[in-house]
Design a protein around this motif. Structure first.
Motif, PDB file in Angstrom:
ATOM      1  N   ALA A 198      60.645  45.470  47.418  1.00 36.14           N
ATOM      2  CA  ALA A 198      61.149  45.949  46.121  1.00 36.14           C
ATOM      3  C   ALA A 198      60.362  45.378  44.945  1.00 36.14           C
ATOM      4  O   ALA A 198      60.608  45.758  43.804  1.00 36.14           O
ATOM      5  CB  ALA A 198      62.628  45.581  45.979  1.00 36.14           C
ATOM      6  N   ALA A 199      59.424  44.498  45.210  1.00 36.78           N
ATOM      7  CA  ALA A 199      58.687  43.835  44.128  1.00 36.78           C
ATOM      8  C   ALA A 199      57.637  44.766  43.535  1.00 36.78           C
ATOM      9  O   ALA A 199      57.085  45.628  44.206  1.00 36.78           O
ATOM     10  CB  ALA A 199      58.009  42.577  44.653  1.00 36.78           C
ATOM     11  N   GLU A 200      57.368  44.542  42.262  1.00 39.45           N
ATOM     12  CA  GLU A 200      56.290  45.251  41.577  1.00 39.45           C
ATOM     13  C   GLU A 200      55.015  44.442  41.811  1.00 39.45           C
ATOM     14  O   GLU A 200      54.926  43.277  41.425  1.00 39.45           O
ATOM     15  CB  GLU A 200      56.594  45.335  40.082  1.00 39.45           C
ATOM     16  CG  GLU A 200      55.522  46.023  39.283  1.00 39.45           C
ATOM     17  CD  GLU A 200      55.807  45.965  37.797  1.00 39.45           C
ATOM     18  OE1 GLU A 200      54.836  45.805  37.031  1.00 39.45           O
ATOM     19  OE2 GLU A 200      56.991  46.056  37.406  1.00 39.45           O
ATOM     20  N   VAL A 201      54.034  45.040  42.484  1.00 41.95           N
ATOM     21  CA  VAL A 201      52.805  44.337  42.840  1.00 41.95           C
ATOM     22  C   VAL A 201      51.628  44.993  42.130  1.00 41.95           C
ATOM     23  O   VAL A 201      51.485  46.209  42.141  1.00 41.95           O
ATOM     24  CB  VAL A 201      52.578  44.356  44.369  1.00 41.95           C
ATOM     25  CG1 VAL A 201      51.249  43.706  44.728  1.00 41.95           C
ATOM     26  CG2 VAL A 201      53.724  43.663  45.089  1.00 41.95           C
ATOM     27  N   GLU A 202      50.805  44.150  41.507  1.00 44.78           N
ATOM     28  CA  GLU A 202      49.610  44.617  40.811  1.00 44.78           C
ATOM     29  C   GLU A 202      48.435  43.754  41.273  1.00 44.78           C
ATOM     30  O   GLU A 202      48.574  42.551  41.437  1.00 44.78           O
ATOM     31  CB  GLU A 202      49.810  44.466  39.305  1.00 44.78           C
ATOM     32  CG  GLU A 202      48.653  44.937  38.474  1.00 44.78           C
ATOM     33  CD  GLU A 202      48.881  44.699  36.983  1.00 44.78           C
ATOM     34  OE1 GLU A 202      47.973  45.022  36.207  1.00 44.78           O
ATOM     35  OE2 GLU A 202      49.950  44.183  36.604  1.00 44.78           O
ATOM     36  N   GLU A 203      47.286  44.382  41.511  1.00 46.89           N
ATOM     37  CA  GLU A 203      46.092  43.657  41.926  1.00 46.89           C
ATOM     38  C   GLU A 203      45.165  43.490  40.734  1.00 46.89           C
ATOM     39  O   GLU A 203      44.929  44.436  39.993  1.00 46.89           O
ATOM     40  CB  GLU A 203      45.381  44.411  43.046  1.00 46.89           C
ATOM     41  CG  GLU A 203      46.214  44.534  44.295  1.00 46.89           C
ATOM     42  CD  GLU A 203      45.547  45.353  45.383  1.00 46.89           C
ATOM     43  OE1 GLU A 203      44.327  45.611  45.303  1.00 46.89           O
ATOM     44  OE2 GLU A 203      46.254  45.752  46.324  1.00 46.89           O
ATOM     45  N   LYS A 204      44.649  42.261  40.560  1.00 49.29           N
ATOM     46  CA  LYS A 204      43.748  41.957  39.448  1.00 49.29           C
ATOM     47  C   LYS A 204      42.640  41.030  39.927  1.00 49.29           C
ATOM     48  O   LYS A 204      42.815  40.315  40.902  1.00 49.29           O
ATOM     49  CB  LYS A 204      44.491  41.235  38.318  1.00 49.29           C
ATOM     50  CG  LYS A 204      45.421  42.060  37.520  1.00 49.29           C
ATOM     51  CD  LYS A 204      45.967  41.226  36.380  1.00 49.29           C
ATOM     52  CE  LYS A 204      46.793  42.070  35.441  1.00 49.29           C
ATOM     53  NZ  LYS A 204      47.188  41.303  34.259  1.00 49.29           N
ATOM     54  N   SER A 205      41.560  41.010  39.175  1.00 48.10           N
ATOM     55  CA  SER A 205      40.482  40.068  39.436  1.00 48.10           C
ATOM     56  C   SER A 205      40.683  38.861  38.524  1.00 48.10           C
ATOM     57  O   SER A 205      40.732  38.996  37.308  1.00 48.10           O
ATOM     58  CB  SER A 205      39.142  40.741  39.159  1.00 48.10           C
ATOM     59  OG  SER A 205      38.101  39.853  39.440  1.00 48.10           O
ATOM     60  N   MET A 206      40.868  37.672  39.134  1.00 48.08           N
ATOM     61  CA  MET A 206      41.073  36.415  38.399  1.00 48.08           C
ATOM     62  C   MET A 206      40.500  35.280  39.220  1.00 48.08           C
ATOM     63  O   MET A 206      40.490  35.340  40.443  1.00 48.08           O
ATOM     64  CB  MET A 206      42.564  36.110  38.221  1.00 48.08           C
ATOM     65  CG  MET A 206      43.334  36.928  37.278  1.00 48.08           C
ATOM     66  SD  MET A 206      45.036  36.341  37.351  1.00 48.08           S
ATOM     67  CE  MET A 206      45.414  36.306  35.642  1.00 48.08           C
ATOM     68  N   PHE A 207      40.092  34.223  38.557  1.00 48.29           N
ATOM     69  CA  PHE A 207      39.608  33.021  39.230  1.00 48.29           C
ATOM     70  C   PHE A 207      38.462  33.325  40.194  1.00 48.29           C
ATOM     71  O   PHE A 207      38.258  32.614  41.171  1.00 48.29           O
ATOM     72  CB  PHE A 207      40.735  32.306  40.020  1.00 48.29           C
ATOM     73  CG  PHE A 207      41.995  32.082  39.269  1.00 48.29           C
ATOM     74  CD1 PHE A 207      41.977  31.417  38.060  1.00 48.29           C
ATOM     75  CD2 PHE A 207      43.204  32.530  39.761  1.00 48.29           C
ATOM     76  CE1 PHE A 207      43.155  31.195  37.361  1.00 48.29           C
ATOM     77  CE2 PHE A 207      44.387  32.310  39.072  1.00 48.29           C
ATOM     78  CZ  PHE A 207      44.356  31.639  37.868  1.00 48.29           C
ATOM     79  N   GLY A 208      37.748  34.397  39.984  1.00 47.44           N
ATOM     80  CA  GLY A 208      36.657  34.772  40.876  1.00 47.44           C
ATOM     81  C   GLY A 208      37.120  35.377  42.182  1.00 47.44           C
ATOM     82  O   GLY A 208      36.382  35.425  43.152  1.00 47.44           O
ATOM     83  N   CYS A 209      38.370  35.822  42.232  1.00 50.07           N
ATOM     84  CA  CYS A 209      38.884  36.444  43.449  1.00 50.07           C
ATOM     85  C   CYS A 209      39.870  37.556  43.079  1.00 50.07           C
ATOM     86  O   CYS A 209      40.163  37.771  41.913  1.00 50.07           O
ATOM     87  CB  CYS A 209      39.545  35.403  44.343  1.00 50.07           C
ATOM     88  SG  CYS A 209      40.879  34.483  43.581  1.00 50.07           S
ATOM     89  N   LEU A 210      40.347  38.256  44.071  1.00 50.49           N
ATOM     90  CA  LEU A 210      41.360  39.293  43.852  1.00 50.49           C
ATOM     91  C   LEU A 210      42.727  38.651  43.978  1.00 50.49           C
ATOM     92  O   LEU A 210      43.006  37.994  44.995  1.00 50.49           O
ATOM     93  CB  LEU A 210      41.216  40.413  44.884  1.00 50.49           C
ATOM     94  CG  LEU A 210      42.240  41.532  44.756  1.00 50.49           C
ATOM     95  CD1 LEU A 210      41.939  42.386  43.528  1.00 50.49           C
ATOM     96  CD2 LEU A 210      42.250  42.396  46.000  1.00 50.49           C
ATOM     97  N   VAL A 211      43.552  38.786  42.956  1.00 47.51           N
ATOM     98  CA  VAL A 211      44.895  38.206  43.013  1.00 47.51           C
ATOM     99  C   VAL A 211      45.946  39.306  43.011  1.00 47.51           C
ATOM    100  O   VAL A 211      45.714  40.408  42.542  1.00 47.51           O
ATOM    101  CB  VAL A 211      45.166  37.215  41.852  1.00 47.51           C
ATOM    102  CG1 VAL A 211      44.209  36.055  41.904  1.00 47.51           C
ATOM    103  CG2 VAL A 211      45.120  37.891  40.519  1.00 47.51           C
ATOM    104  N   PHE A 212      47.096  38.955  43.558  1.00 46.16           N
ATOM    105  CA  PHE A 212      48.228  39.862  43.621  1.00 46.16           C
ATOM    106  C   PHE A 212      49.307  39.318  42.696  1.00 46.16           C
ATOM    107  O   PHE A 212      49.826  38.228  42.913  1.00 46.16           O
ATOM    108  CB  PHE A 212      48.747  39.973  45.059  1.00 46.16           C
ATOM    109  CG  PHE A 212      47.767  40.621  45.986  1.00 46.16           C
ATOM    110  CD1 PHE A 212      47.846  41.980  46.254  1.00 46.16           C
ATOM    111  CD2 PHE A 212      46.746  39.891  46.571  1.00 46.16           C
ATOM    112  CE1 PHE A 212      46.930  42.590  47.093  1.00 46.16           C
ATOM    113  CE2 PHE A 212      45.832  40.491  47.412  1.00 46.16           C
ATOM    114  CZ  PHE A 212      45.917  41.839  47.673  1.00 46.16           C
ATOM    115  N   MET A 213      49.576  40.097  41.651  1.00 43.93           N
ATOM    116  CA  MET A 213      50.622  39.744  40.698  1.00 43.93           C
ATOM    117  C   MET A 213      51.927  40.338  41.246  1.00 43.93           C
ATOM    118  O   MET A 213      51.988  41.535  41.526  1.00 43.93           O
ATOM    119  CB  MET A 213      50.333  40.338  39.329  1.00 43.93           C
ATOM    120  CG  MET A 213      48.946  40.029  38.776  1.00 43.93           C
ATOM    121  SD  MET A 213      48.736  38.343  38.276  1.00 43.93           S
ATOM    122  CE  MET A 213      49.627  38.340  36.745  1.00 43.93           C
TER     123      MET A 213
END
Length: 163
Positions: free
Chosen positions: A27-42
């Motif tokens: 049920a979570a809202e998941v967004e993928e972003k580029s941060m810290f030199g890697c791909l992160v999942f918000m």
């Protein structure tokens, strides 16, 4: 400089994180972003998990930083200790299904208490119905107008196949 293609191991790990989030937090809202030199999942607007090469990035409670950093296969994201609670988990530390589930669940358990990063204010103004949606003029630092095109569909890199 163009971004380098991701290694197959990195792509597999990214897919594994996507599957884990779908399973553990459907049920979570998941967004993928580029941060810290890697791909992160918000997750629900907060950085929760990430992938850097073959390592899993997890965000855990900062007050447990010293205790969590002890097991082999785990290292802090910042060697100087500037980012308390952020760890890179090596493949040896998530090699079993139980270990994988432990790290994913630990990051998801902390996520509701994690501090959200404040959203940055956008420099451009939103479109109104009366504006032409194909272009928008905004003042440049040199007092000239710069035309910004409406976003186009993202080009898929050939290594991603038929996604």
């Amino acid at each position: 400089m163009p971004a380098r293609p991701l290694a197959p191991e990195t792509l597999q790990l990214i897919d594994a994180v996507r599957e884990a989030l779908a399973q553990h937090a459907p049920a979570a809202e998941v967004e993928e972003k580029s941060m810290f030199g890697c791909l992160v999942f918000m997750v629900n607007g907060k950085m929760c998990l990430g992938v850097e090469d073959d390592e899993l990035l997890v965000r855990l409670p900062p007050d447990t930083h010293a205790a969590v950093a002890e097991p082999p296969g785990l290292r802090p994201l910042s060697p100087r200790g500037g980012m308390q609670g952020y760890f890179l988990v090596s493949p040896t530390a998530y090699a079993t299904r139980a270990a994988w589930n432990h790290w994913v669940q630990a990051a998801l358990d902390f996520n509701p208490q994690a501090r959200a990063t404040p959203k940055r204010k956008s420099a451009s103004k939103p479109f109104t119905d009366s504006q032409n949606r194909s272009t928008q003029c905004t003042p440049d630092k040199g007092k000239t107008a710069k035309v910004l095109k409406e976003s186009r569909p993202r080009k898929v890199h050939p290594i991603f196949g038929s996604e």
